[in-house]
Design a protein around this motif. Structure first.
Motif, short mmCIF file in Angstrom:
data_model
loop_
_atom_site.label_atom_id
_atom_site.label_comp_id
_atom_site.label_asym_id
_atom_site.label_seq_id
_atom_site.Cartn_x
_atom_site.Cartn_y
_atom_site.Cartn_z
N ARG A 96 -6.32 -42.53 -7.12
CA ARG A 96 -4.85 -41.76 -7.00
C ARG A 96 -4.71 -40.58 -7.89
NH1 ARG A 96 1.04 -44.77 -7.90
NH2 ARG A 96 2.54 -43.26 -7.28
N ALA A 97 -5.38 -40.42 -8.86
CA ALA A 97 -5.32 -39.28 -9.74
C ALA A 97 -6.03 -38.02 -9.40
CB ALA A 97 -5.85 -39.62 -11.41
N PHE A 98 -7.24 -38.34 -8.33
CA PHE A 98 -7.99 -37.38 -7.66
C PHE A 98 -7.24 -37.09 -6.49
CE2 PHE A 98 -10.67 -40.16 -10.28
CZ PHE A 98 -11.84 -39.17 -10.89
N GLU A 99 -6.13 -37.83 -5.90
CA GLU A 99 -5.35 -37.39 -4.90
C GLU A 99 -4.30 -36.42 -5.32
OE1 GLU A 99 -4.21 -40.34 -1.51
OE2 GLU A 99 -2.49 -40.45 -3.04
N LEU A 100 -3.82 -36.88 -6.53
CA LEU A 100 -2.64 -35.74 -7.16
C LEU A 100 -3.14 -34.43 -7.64
CD1 LEU A 100 -0.65 -38.73 -8.92
CD2 LEU A 100 0.00 -37.57 -6.86
N LEU A 101 -4.39 -34.79 -8.46
CA LEU A 101 -4.97 -33.30 -9.12
C LEU A 101 -5.76 -32.61 -7.85
CD1 LEU A 101 -6.46 -35.07 -12.15
CD2 LEU A 101 -4.52 -33.46 -11.91
N GLY A 158 -20.49 -34.48 -8.87
CA GLY A 158 -21.04 -35.58 -7.94
C GLY A 158 -20.24 -36.67 -7.97
N ARG A 159 -19.67 -37.08 -9.25
CA ARG A 159 -18.63 -38.29 -9.45
C ARG A 159 -17.27 -37.86 -8.70
NH1 ARG A 159 -19.96 -42.58 -9.10
NH2 ARG A 159 -21.60 -41.61 -7.94
N VAL A 160 -16.83 -36.58 -8.84
CA VAL A 160 -15.45 -36.41 -8.25
C VAL A 160 -15.71 -36.49 -6.75
CG1 VAL A 160 -14.06 -34.63 -7.87
CG2 VAL A 160 -14.94 -35.01 -10.05
N MET A 212 -15.65 -40.12 -5.76
CA MET A 212 -14.51 -40.64 -5.74
C MET A 212 -13.56 -40.18 -4.51
SD MET A 212 -14.42 -42.76 -8.48
CE MET A 212 -12.54 -42.87 -8.89
N LEU A 213 -13.60 -39.04 -4.15
CA LEU A 213 -12.88 -38.71 -2.84
C LEU A 213 -13.50 -39.44 -1.57
CD1 LEU A 213 -12.65 -34.77 -3.75
CD2 LEU A 213 -10.85 -36.47 -3.92
N VAL A 214 -14.80 -39.53 -1.52
CA VAL A 214 -15.39 -40.28 -0.59
C VAL A 214 -15.08 -41.53 -0.32
CG1 VAL A 214 -17.50 -40.85 0.55
CG2 VAL A 214 -17.21 -38.42 -0.17
N ARG A 215 -15.20 -42.25 -1.60
CA ARG A 215 -14.81 -43.41 -1.70
C ARG A 215 -13.13 -43.93 -1.33
NH1 ARG A 215 -16.21 -48.71 -0.77
NH2 ARG A 215 -15.63 -50.08 -2.78
N ARG A 216 -12.52 -42.73 -1.65
CA ARG A 216 -11.13 -42.92 -1.49
C ARG A 216 -10.79 -43.30 0.13
NH1 ARG A 216 -8.00 -39.00 0.51
NH2 ARG A 216 -6.08 -39.06 0.49
N LEU A 235 -12.03 -46.46 1.34
CA LEU A 235 -11.20 -47.66 1.00
C LEU A 235 -9.78 -47.58 1.81
CD1 LEU A 235 -11.53 -47.39 -2.86
CD2 LEU A 235 -12.32 -49.28 -1.44
N LEU A 236 -9.48 -46.21 2.00
CA LEU A 236 -8.28 -46.22 2.83
C LEU A 236 -8.51 -46.69 4.33
CD1 LEU A 236 -6.67 -42.85 1.72
CD2 LEU A 236 -5.69 -45.15 1.29
N SER A 237 -9.49 -46.45 4.71
CA SER A 237 -9.92 -47.02 6.12
C SER A 237 -10.03 -48.55 6.23
CB SER A 237 -11.18 -46.45 6.74
OG SER A 237 -12.40 -46.81 5.64
N GLU A 238 -10.38 -49.03 4.98
CA GLU A 238 -10.55 -50.46 4.82
C GLU A 238 -8.87 -51.09 4.87
OE1 GLU A 238 -13.20 -53.07 4.08
OE2 GLU A 238 -13.62 -51.66 5.71
N VAL A 239 -8.19 -50.36 4.11
CA VAL A 239 -6.67 -50.59 4.06
C VAL A 239 -5.82 -50.58 5.46
CG1 VAL A 239 -4.43 -49.94 3.29
CG2 VAL A 239 -6.30 -50.06 1.72
N GLU A 240 -6.41 -49.52 6.26
CA GLU A 240 -6.07 -49.59 7.82
C GLU A 240 -6.45 -50.87 8.39
OE1 GLU A 240 -7.26 -45.76 9.03
OE2 GLU A 240 -5.56 -44.76 7.96
N ARG A 241 -7.62 -50.99 8.24
CA ARG A 241 -8.26 -52.36 8.96
C ARG A 241 -7.56 -53.71 8.69
NH1 ARG A 241 -12.61 -55.91 8.65
NH2 ARG A 241 -13.33 -55.19 6.64
N LEU A 242 -7.29 -53.59 7.32
CA LEU A 242 -6.39 -55.04 6.82
C LEU A 242 -5.27 -54.95 7.34
CD1 LEU A 242 -6.26 -57.28 4.76
CD2 LEU A 242 -5.61 -55.64 3.05
#
Length: 1509
Positions: A1073-1078, A960-962, A965-969, A972-979
Motif C-alpha cells: 500500500r505504501a508503494f501505491e501512495l508514494l 529492483g525491489r521497488v 513490489m509494484l509488479v507483485r501488487r 495480488l490485485l488480480s488474485e483479489v479480483e479472481r477471489l
C-alpha cells in the motif's frame, strides 16, 4: 635493460612497482641489489654468503637441527658471550642492532634452540639475557609471535622477566643496549593479553610506583583521590606482611616495582641533558655534533611513555609520576626539541603532552564531556588564583583577573615574569607541589615557568581540534617521513603515530586514533597516485618561463582556468567559511575515446586534487636527483583536495545530472572538448591558506594550480569515511551500554555474552535447523533430551520443526576464552564416563500449520546437517549480546550465518537485521544462501554496487525491489479480483490496495468467521468442511484437490492452510500500500530500506560512505551480523554499529554477531609503517580474541582431504573433518599422474640463481616459475581441467613472472591454455580450488611467510592436491612454520610422478604410492613435458587421419563431446580429442573412459563436497 611490470616513469619505492629502465648488475649472484638505509632488505647478502657465514657455521655446530635432532655439543655460555660481544653489541651509529646478523641468528632459531632451552635464572649471564632480549625484539619487528616458545615453562618464563627487570642493577649499559632494553619493555607492555607478561610488567605500573613520587605530589594525589587512601593503607599492610613472611626487611622504596619506571625516566633525562650532543663541534656546520643513537633512544623513550599513558591500567598510577618529574616541560626546553634532527622527537613530545592532558578521569576511566573538561579547567585555575590572592602578593593582578584573559600561554608567562627565581621555586615546589625542590632542573626559571604554564593553560578541545583539521592532505603532510614513511619502513625506529593495541582510554580516543591513521593511510595512497600520474605529463619550462606539458597522463590533466566562485560567511561560533566553491576548466582534446568517457563520467562527491607543478629549468643531474626529495624531482609545489558539485560541457550544459532536474529521455551527449567542474574546496584548509597569506605574506596557493588529478573510484572513498568518523566524535554515548566496556577493552570479557544479558529468548523455534530428532539429540549430547508434543505429553515419534526451552547457561556450546589455549585434549576424555545425571532439555515437536495448497506456499527447507558446535553458534547468535564465531577454512561459517538469520527472522519477525561483509563476493554468497531459506524475498534488500553480480533472476537492489513490489501488487490485485468473482461479488474491489483491504474485512474475514462458527458443532460430519468451505471455488485450480473428505480434522487443517494463503495475499497487499501512495521512485526506495526490508545487506565500505544518508532517512536495525570480520579494518567494523540514531539516549542494537578467522590474513594496509608500528591491520575481531572474549570455533571442515587439512589444522584448537571428506570417492582417489596428494618440492638454483630482485621488494624466482608451469602443462596433458587448477605465489613479482612464462609456454597452445587463476596468496583468501600449485619464491630469508596467518591461507586453498615449490633448506629451519613443514618433509622433496597413469582419472586410492618416479630438477620436468607434448602431436596426427576416414561419424558425435566437457571451452575440446585419439600404445578405450569419469567426477562430486562450505 630489464623491464619491470607496472606503470610510471620513476622508482618511488612503490608497493606496486613502476615500469622504468633498471640497470641490473652484470653478475647478479656476485653483486646483489644493495639495500638502502632503513630498507627491509637485509643489505647485500646472498644465500651462499649466508651458508658460509661464521654465525651459520657456529649454529650448525651448536643448535641447528639436522634430521630432527640437535647437535650433541653441550651448551657453552662463552659461545653466547662471544656472539654477543663480536656480532650483536653495537658501539657506534644510530642503529642499536646489526640487523643482518640478528636476522641470520633468528633464521637459525638461536632463541628457541639455544638461548631459551639453556636459560638458568641463577647462572644466566648478562650477555645471555641481553641476547634473548634482542631475539625477542626481532620477532616483534618481523610481526611474528614472540612469546610462544616460553610457554612450555611458565615458571621459568616469570623468572626470566624478573631477571630482565633487575638486569641493569650495578651495570652501566651502552646507549644501544639501553635502547634495546627499552624496546623490549615497549613490546612487553604491548603484550598484556599474555597472562605471564601481564602479571610481571603490570606490577611496575601499580600503586607501588607511588613510593617514588615526591612527598608533595604524593600528598596532592591522595587528596584528589580520597578513595585511594584506604587502598594505600590496605596495600601497605599487605606488602609488609609479604616481606615479613619472606624474612625480609620491609622497604618498598627499594623494590623494582617502586623505582623501575622512575629510574628509567631519570636515566632518560640524563641522556637528554648530556648524551645527545657531543663535546666536539662539526667544523662544516659550526655546531655541536649530534649523537644519532642517543636521539633514537630519546625517541623510543617518548614512545614508551606514550604507550604507558594511552592504556588505562598503566596510565592510572604512572601519569602522576610523569607529571612529578615534569617530563614534557624538560623535553620542550631541551636543545633536541628545537634541533633539526629532533623533528620526530618534538612530534612525539607533543603526542605525549596530548595524552598527559587527555580528558578522562584516570581512576574510573570516565570520559569528560567538553563542558566537564572546561569546568575542571576553570575550577583548577580559580584554586590557583585563590592561592595567589592569599599567599603570593606579587601575583595580585593574576588572582583578580578574568580567567579568559590570562589562561593563554603567552598571558601566563607575562604574569609569572614578575616573580624572582626564589619566589617562583617556592610557588612551584612548595605551594603548588608540582615538582620536587630537589629536582636539578628546579634552579631554572624557564623550567619552573614552563611547569606552571603547562599545568594551567587552556588546552584546545579535542573536538575543536578535529573539526578544524582539513580532511584532504596537503603537500606538507604528504612527504613528512616521520608521519608517513616510505614503503621501506623496516620497524627499526619509531614514528609520531598513534597505535591500535588492546585497550583505549575512551571512545573518543579510539575514534581519534583511527581517524588519524585512516587519514594518513589514505594520504599515503594519494601520494603514490600523484607520484604515478605526474611524471607522465613531462612538465617543463617553456620559452615564456611558464610551466608547460609535453606528455599526457590518464589520471591527470592540465588546467586551462581556475577561479574561486564563492566564499560563504562562517557559521556562528566558527572562523572558517561555511563553504568555498571554485570552477576548474580543462580540455579532454588529447585523449582517446575510452579515457574521454572516464573524465566525462565523473560523479557528484568524487574527490579530485588540484596540483601546482613547477619543474626546475634544467633537468636534475644524477647526484642532485639522488639528494632531491620526491616533490623536488616532480616539481610539485602545492596539493589541495576538492569534491565535485557538478560538471558542465563546453556550452554550459549540465552533464551527469545528480539532482534529477534533467529527465533521462531529455539527456543529450556532452558538446565540445572543454569541461568545467564546479568543486567544493576544503573550508578549513582555505582558512589556513588565507590566514598565511594575510599574516605571513605567503604565496596565494589558489592562483598557482595547473594540474587536475582524479583517482580510481574504488580507492577514492576516504573523505566520506573520515567525515563519518568525525561525525561520531561529535556525538556522545554512541555504543550500546552492554558493549561499551568490552569494546574499550576493560572489565569482564564475558560481560557481553548472552548468558549475562537480559531479555533472553526462553523458548526458541528452530524451524528447519535440525533434520531429525537424532540430529537434535546429537547436538545436545550434554543433556537428556525430552521430546513432548503440543499438549505437553511425551512425543513418541518426534519430527521437526522443534521448539526448545533453553536453559540460562548452555553446556557444551563451544564458547572458549579468546586468548587461552585449551589445556584439555578432547581426545583424552573419550573413555571417561560422566557419573552425574544429565540435565533435562525440554523439546517440543509441533506440527506447523498448513502453509497453503499451492507449491509456492511450501517453505524452503535447510538440508545442511549442522554440527553441535554450529548449533551452539546458532543459539548464541539468536540471543541478545555479542557472539563471536571463528570459522576455519571449509567449516561452513556462511551456512551457520544464514541459519542464524533464518531462525532470528522467524523468532523475532518485527526486528530488522543488518548484514555487513568485507567483499561483494562474500556478501553475494551469503545473500544467495539466504534466498534458499524460508525468508520471503520481499524482506530482503542488497545495497551497494555488487548486487548485479548475484547469481539470481531476481533483482535485490533498491530499485529492483521497488519494481518487484509494484509488479507483485498487480499480481495480488488480480488474485483479489479472481477471489471476488469466485464469491460472485463485483471485481472493482481489486482496484487498489486500500479497496482490497476493505474487501478482506467485509467479505473474506467475515465469511471465515461464519465458517468457523458453523464448524464448531459439526466435528462428526466428515464432509462438512468440504461442503461448507466458502472459498472452494477460488481454490479449484490447485494442483491437488484441497479436501478429500476422509476426516474432519484433515479437511479442517487444509481449510486453515487455504485461509493462511489468503491471509498472506492480503498481508502482502497491505505492505504494497505504501508503494501505491508514494509516487516518486526515491521515496519508494527509502521506504523500502527504512520500513519494509527485514534483512538489509551491504559492504562495510558502503556503510561508511552512506552513514549520513542512513541517519537522515531514520534507518533502524536491531541486529548486526558481520561476515569476514577478521578481514575488516577496526574502524570499518565500528561504523556499521552506528548507522542509526539513539532512542531516548540508548542505542537500539541488541545483537552483534561477528564471524571471521583471526588465524587467516588481516585487513590490507598498504603502508608497512601503519601495519607494523601502529598495528592498523588489527581487526576488531582479532582484538576481541586477544582480550579474552569467549568465541565459538567451528570444528569440522568439509573442504579438503583430511591429509591436506592436517597441514593447517594444528593452528586451530580441535579442527576435525566432516564425513563427506572421508567417504566421498573423489577424496579417496589419488591424484592421477602424481605419487602424492601433497608434496614439498625442493627447487635448487636455476641457471645459477635462486631468488632475484629486479627492483626493491619485487621478488622473483625463475626456477620455481618454470617448474610450476611445467607441472601445470603436465596436468593439462593428463586431462585435468584448467578451471580446477590455480597457481599461487607469495609475491607480486613472482605472479607477473609466472604469467609471463604461461603466456610463453601455455597460451599459444589451445589444448593447454591458462589456469583458472595466477595470483598471490593474499588475493586468493576466501577462494578455493581442487589443485593448487604454490611458489614460495624466497631463497635467502623466509620473508613475510613467517606470518603464520599467510601460511594458513596458503595451505588451506586446495581441496584435492597441493604442491609447494620452495627452497627446503630455508623453510625447514623456520620455527613458526615447523608444524606444517615437518609434515611436508615426511615425504620426498622431489616431485613424485606416476607414469602409469595417462589420464586425469585413476582407481588408485590416495594412500597407495606405487611406481613413483622422483623428478630431479626443473630441467628434467621440462624434458618430461616436452616428451609428452611430442606424443600429443603424434596422437593428434593419428587422430586427424582417423577423422578424415570417419568424417560422418565425427559430425554426428561433435555436439555430444562438447556437452561432456567441464568447461565447454576450446582447450577442453582439444583434450577430449587427445584422449579419444587412437593411442600409440593401444590404450584408447582406457583413456576415453578416464576422461568421461573425470568430467563427471570433477563436476558432480565437487558439488557434493561443497555443500558444507
Amino acid at each position: 635493460m630489464t623491464k619491470v611490470y607496472g606503470t610510471g616513469t620513476y622508482d618511488f619505492k612503490r608497493h606496486r612497482v613502476a615500469e622504468y629502465p633498471l640497470e641490473l648488475p652484470s653478475h647478479p649472484a656476485e653483486k646483489p641489489l644493495e639495500s638502502k638505509p632503513g630498507s627491509n632488505l637485509p643489505s647485500s647478502i646472498t644465500l651462499s654468503e649466508i651458508q658460509q657465514d661464521r654465525l651459520t657455521k657456529i649454529a650448525e655446530e651448536s643448535w641447528i637441527k639436522t634430521g630432527g635432532k640437535l647437535p650433541e655439543k653441550p651448551f657453552d655460555p662463552e659461545v653466547v658471550k662471544e656472539i654477543y660481544v663480536t656480532e650483536l653489541k653495537v658501539t657506534s651509529g644510530r642503529k642499536p642492532v646489526p640487523l643482518q646478523r640478528v636476522m641470520i641468528l633468528e633464521v637459525s632459531q638461536y632463541l628457541e634452540n639455544y638461548l631459551w632451552p639453556n636459560f638458568d635464572p641463577e647462572t644466566a649471564t648478562f650477555e645471555h639475557v641481553m641476547s634473548m632480549i634482542l631475539m625477542i625484539n626481532e620477532k616483534f619487528r618481523e610481526n611474528v609471535a614472540a612469546w610462544i616458545c616460553f610457554h612450555d615453562r611458565d615458571d621459568l618464563f616469570k623468572k626470566f622477566l624478573q631477571k630482565v627487570l633487575r638486569l641493569k642493577e650495578g651495570r652501566d649499559l651502552t646507549i644501544a643496549e639501553k635502547t634495546n632494553y627499552l624496546v623490549f619493555m615497549i613490546n612487553a607492555f604491548q603484550s598484556l593479553e599474555d597472562a605471564v607478561v601481564n602479571e610481571i610488567v603490570l606490577s611496575l605500573a601499580g600503586l607501588q610506583s607511588w613510593h617514588s613520587l615526591s612527598y608533595g605530589r604524593f600528598q596532592m594525589e591522595l587528596c584528589l583521590q580520597p578513595d585511594l587512601i584506604k587502598k594505600w593503607k590496605r596495600s601497605s599492610k599487605k606488602w609488609a606482611a609479604e616481606a615479613k613472611s619472606k624474612g625480609e626487611k620491609f622497604d618498598l622504596s627499594s623494590s623494582p616495582e617502586a623505582n623501575f619506571v622512575r629510574g628509567l625516566i631519570e636515566e632518560f633525562v640524563e641522556v637528554l641533558d648530556h648524551g645527545v650532543f657531543a663535546d666536539e663541534v662539526d667544523d662544516t656546520a659550526g655546531s655541536q655534533l649530534v649523537d644519532d643513537s642517543s636521539v633514537l633512544y630519546c625517541e623510543r623513550f617518548m614512545e614508551f611513555l606514550i604507550d604507558m599513558l594511552n592504556q588505562l591500567p598503566t596510565r592510572r598510577y604512572l601519569r602522576p609520576l610523569v607529571a612529578d618529574i615534569a617530563v614534557v616541560a624538560k623535553c620542550r626546553l631541551s636543545a633536541l626539541y628545537k634541533h633539526e634532527k629532533g623533528k620526530l622527537f618534538a612530534q612525539l613530545v607533543d603526542l605525549l603532552q596530548f595524552y598527559e592532558k587527555f580528558e578522562i578521569k584516570d581512576h574510573d576511566g570516565t570520559q569528560l564531556t567538553d563542558d566537564e573538561a572546561l569546568q575542571f579547567h576553570y575550577d583548577r585555575f580559580m584554586a590557583f588564583q585563590l592561592l595567589a590572592f592569599k599567599k603570593i602578593p606579587k601575583l595580585q593582578d593574576l588572582s583578580l583577573a578574568n580567567i579568559g584573559s590570562i589562561h593563554k600561554s603567552s598571558d601566563l608567562r607575562r604574569r609569572l615574569s614578575v616573580l624572582s627565581l626564589e619566589d617562583l621555586r617556592d610557588v612551584v615546589c612548595s605551594k603548588l607541589k608540582l615538582v620536587s625542590r630537589h629536582d636539578p632542573w628546579a634552579d631554572s626559571k624557564d623550567f619552573l615557568t614552563e611547569v606552571v604554564v603547562s599545568s594551567f593553560e587552556k588546552q584546545q578541545s579535542q573536538k575543536e581540534a578535529i573539526n578544524a583539521l582539513p580532511l584532504y592532505p596537503n603537500e606538507q603532510i604528504m612527504w613528512d617521513e616521520s608521519v608517513i614513511p616510505s614503503i621501506n619502513y623496516s620497524g627499526e625506529g619509531c614514528l609520531a603515530l598513534p597505535k591500535l593495541n588492546l585497550q583505549f582510554l575512551t571512545l573518543h580516543d579510539y575514534l581519534l586514533r583511527n581517524f588519524n591513521l585512516f587519514r594518513l593511510e589514505s594520504t599515503y595512497e594519494i601520494r603514490e597516485d600523484i607520484q604515478e600520474a605526474v611524471p607522465h605529463l613531462l612538465a617543463h619550462i617553456n620559452n615564456e618561463g611558464d610551466t608547460a606539458f609535453r606528455g599526457w597522463s590518464r589520471m591527470a590533466v592540465p588546467i586551462n582556468d581556475f577561479k574561486i566562485a564563492q566564499v560563504k560567511q562562517p557559521n556562528i561560533g566558527e572562523e572558517k567559511p561555511s563553504s568555498v566553491t571554485a570552477e576548474v576548466t580543462f580540455s579532454i582534446k588529447s585523449y582517446r575515446t575510452q579515457i574521454r568517457s572516464e573524465w566525462n563520467s565523473l560523479k557528484e562527491h568524487d574527490v579530485l586534487f588540484l596540483l601546482c607543478i613547477r619543474p626546475s629549468f634544467e633537468p636534475l643531474g644524477p647526484e642532485e636527483a639522488d639528494k632531491a626529495t620526491v616533490p623536488q624531482r616532480l616539481g610539485l609545489q602545492y596539493v589541495r583536495g576538492c569534491e565535485i558539485i557538478d560538471i558542465r560541457d563546453e556550452e554550459g550544459n549540465l552533464m551527469n545530472d545528480f539532482t534529477g532536474r534533467v529527465k533521462r529521455d531529455e539527456w543529450k551527449p556532452p558538446k565540445g572538448e572543454m569541461r568545467t567542474v564546479t568543486v567544493a574546496l576544503d573550508a578549513a584548509q582555505y582558512h589556513i591558506d588565507v590566514t598565511d597569506i594575510a599574516e605571513k605574506g605567503a604565496e596565494d596557493v589558489y592562483g598557482t594550480f595547473n594540474v587536475l588529478m582524479r583517482r580510481k573510484p574504488k580507492e577514492n572513498n576516504f573523505k566520506a569515511i573520515l567525515e563519518s568518523i568525525r561525525d561520531l566524535m561529535n556525538e556522545y554515548c554512541i555504543v550500546p551500554e552492554w558493549l561499551h566496556n568490552v569494546f574499550l577493552g576493560y572489565g569482564n570479557p564475558s560481560a557481553a555474552q548472552w548468558p549475562n544479558m537480559p531479555n533472553l529468548l526462553e523458548i526458541v523455534d528452530f524451524k528447519d535447523t535440525f533434520l531429525n530428532a537424532n540430529h537434535l539429540s546429537e547436538s545436545f549430547s550434554d543433556y537428556e533430551v525430552s521430546f513432548i508434543n503440543a499438549e505437553g505429553a511425551e512425543a513418541l515419534d518426534p519430527s521437526p520443526p522443534f521448539r526448545i526451552t533453553l536453559p540460562k547457561t548452555l553446556k557444551g556450546n563451544g564458547a572458549i576464552s579468546g586468548n587461552k589455549i585449551s589445556e584439555v585434549n578432547p581426545a583424552d576424555n573419550v573413555n571417561m564416563v560422566d557419573a552425574s545425571p544429565k540435565e533435562k532439555l525440554i523439546v517440543e515437536a509441533y506440527t506447523p500449520p498448513d502453509p497453503g495448497p499451492y507449491p509456492q506456499d511450501q517453505p524452503k527447507q535447510n538440508s545442511v546437517k549442522f554440527t553441535p558446535t554450529q548449533v551452539g553458534a546458532i543459539i548464541s547468535g539468536i540471543q541478545p549480546g555479542l557472539t563471536m564465531v571463528v570459522g576455519p577454512p571449509g567449516t561452513g561459517k556462511t551456512d551457520t550465518a544464514v541459519q542464524i538469520l533464518n531462525v532470528l527472522y522467524h523468532n523475532c519477525p518485527s526486528q530488522r537485521t543488518l548484514i555487513i561483509t568485507h567483499s561483494n563476493q562474500a556478501l553475494n554468497d551469503l545473500f544467495e544462501k539466504i534466498m534458499e531459506r524460508d525468508v520471503p524475498a520481499r524482506y530482503l534488500l542488497r545495497l551497494g554496487q555488487g548486487e548485479q553480480e548475484l547469481a539470481t533472476d531476481l533483482d535485490f537492489s533498491r530499485q529492483g525491489r521497488v519494481n518487484a513490489m509494484l509488479v507483485r501488487r498487480l499480481e495480488l490485485l488480480s488474485e483479489v479480483e479472481r477471489l471476488a468473482r469466485s464469491l460472485q461479488l463485483p471485481e472493482d474491489v481489486g482496484y487498489t490496495c486500500e479497496t482490497a483491504g476493505y474487501f478482506w474485512l467485509l467479505h473474506v474475514y467475515s465469511r471465515w468467521e461464519l465458517f468457523l462458527a458453523a464448524c464448531a458443532g459439526n466435528e462428526d460430519n466428515q464432509s462438512f468442511v468440504r461442503d461448507r468451505f466458502p472459498f472452494k471455488d477460488f481454490f479449484s485450480d490447485t494442483p491437488k484437490p484441497v479436501f478429500n473428505g476422509e476426516s474432519f480434522e484433515k479437511d479442517m487443517r487444509a481449510a486453515k492452510g487455504c485461509f493462511s494463503h489468503l491471509k498472506t495475499v492480503f498481508q502482502e497487499l497491505e505492505e504494497c500500500r505504501a508503494f501505491e501512495l508514494l509516487k516518486s521512485t526515491a521515496d519508494r526506495a527509502n521506504y523500502l530500506m527504512t520500513k519494509q526490508a527485514k534483512i538489509v545487506a551491504m559492504t562495510c565500505t558502503h556503510a561508511a560512505l552512506k552513514r549520513r544518508d542512513f541517519l537522515q532517512l531514520g534507518f533502524k536495525y536491531d541486529n548486526l551480523l558481520m561476515e569476514e570480520s577478521a578481514q575488516i579494518l577496526e574502524i570499518e567494523t565500528f561504523i556499521p554499529m552506528l548507522l542509526q540514531r539513539q532512542e531516548d539516549g540508548h542505542a537500539r542494537l541488541k545483537r552483534c554477531i561477528l564471524i571471521g578467522d583471526h588465524h587467516q590474513l588481516p585487513p590490507v594496509v598498504k603502508n608497512m609503517a601503519f601495519q607494523k608500528y601502529s598495528h592498523m591491520d588489527q581487526s576488531l575481531f582479532t582484538r576481541f580474541v586477544r582480550l579474552g572474549i569467549p568465541y565459538i570455533e567451528l570444528n569440522a571442515q568439509g573442504r579438503a582431504r583430511p591429509s591436506l587439512a592436517k597441514l593447517y589444522n594444528w593452528r586451530y584448537r580441535d579442527l576435525g573433518d566432516l564425513s563427506i571428506v572421508k567417504e566421498a570417492p573423489i577424496f579417496q582417489r589419488a591424484n592421477a599422474g602424481f605419487s602424492y596428494e601433497y608434496q614439498l618440492v625442493n627447487v635448487p638454483d636455476y641457471e645459477g640463481r635462486g631468488e632475484s630482485t629486479p627492483s626493491p621488494w619485487f621478488y622473483q624466482n625463475q626456477g620455481e616459475a618454470e617448474y610450476i608451469v611445467s607441472v601445470y602443462i603436465y596436468m593439462r596433458l593428463l586431462g585435468y581441467p584448467a578451471n580446477k587448477i590455480s597457481i599461487l605465489t607469495t609475491y607480486n613479482g613472482q605472479k607477473l613472472l609466472i604469467r609471463d612464462v604461461i603466456n610463453r609456454r601455455c597460451v599459444p597452445y589451445p589444448f593447454i591454455g591458462p589456469p583458472s587463476k595466477v595470483t598471490t596468496v593474499d588475493k586468493f583468501q576466501g577462494q578455493q580450488n581442487d589443485f593448487i600449485l604454490l611458489s614460495l619464491v624466497r631463497t635467502r630469508f623466509v620473508g613475510h611467510l613467517r606470518d603464520v596467518r599467510r601460511l594458513v591461507v596458503a595451505m588451506s586453498r586446495a581441496r584435492l592436491g597441493l604442491y609447494v615449490f620452495c627452497r627446503r633448506s630455508l623453510f625447514e629451519q623456520c620455527y613458526e612454520l615447523q608444524p606444517t613443514f615437518q609434515l611436508l618433509l615426511q615425504r620426498p622433496d622431489r616431485l613424485g610422478l606416476n607414469f602409469n597413469e595417462n589420464t586425469a582419472y585413476t582407481d588408485r586410492v590416495v594412500e597407495e604410492v606405487e611406481n613413483s618416479y622422483l623428478v630431479h630438477d626443473v630441467e628434467e620436468m621440462a624434458h618430461i613435458v616436452d616428451d609428452r607434448m611430442n606424443k600429443f602431436y603424434q596422437a593428434q596426427g593419428a587422430y586427424e587421419q582417423y577423422q578424415n576416414n570417419m568424417a560422418q561419424m565425427e559430425d554426428g558425435n561433435h555436439d555430444m563431446e562438447s556437452d561432456s566437457v567441464v568447461d565447454g571451452d576450446e582447450s577442453e575440446k582439444n583434450m577430449q580429442q587427445l584422449n579419444q585419439s587412437p593411442d600409440i600404445d593401444g590404450e584408447l578405450s582406457k583413456e576415453v573412459v578416464g576422461m568421461e569419469v573425470d568430467n563427471n567426477g570433477f563436476s558432480s562430486e565437487n558439488g557434493k563436497a561443497d555443500e558444507k562450505n
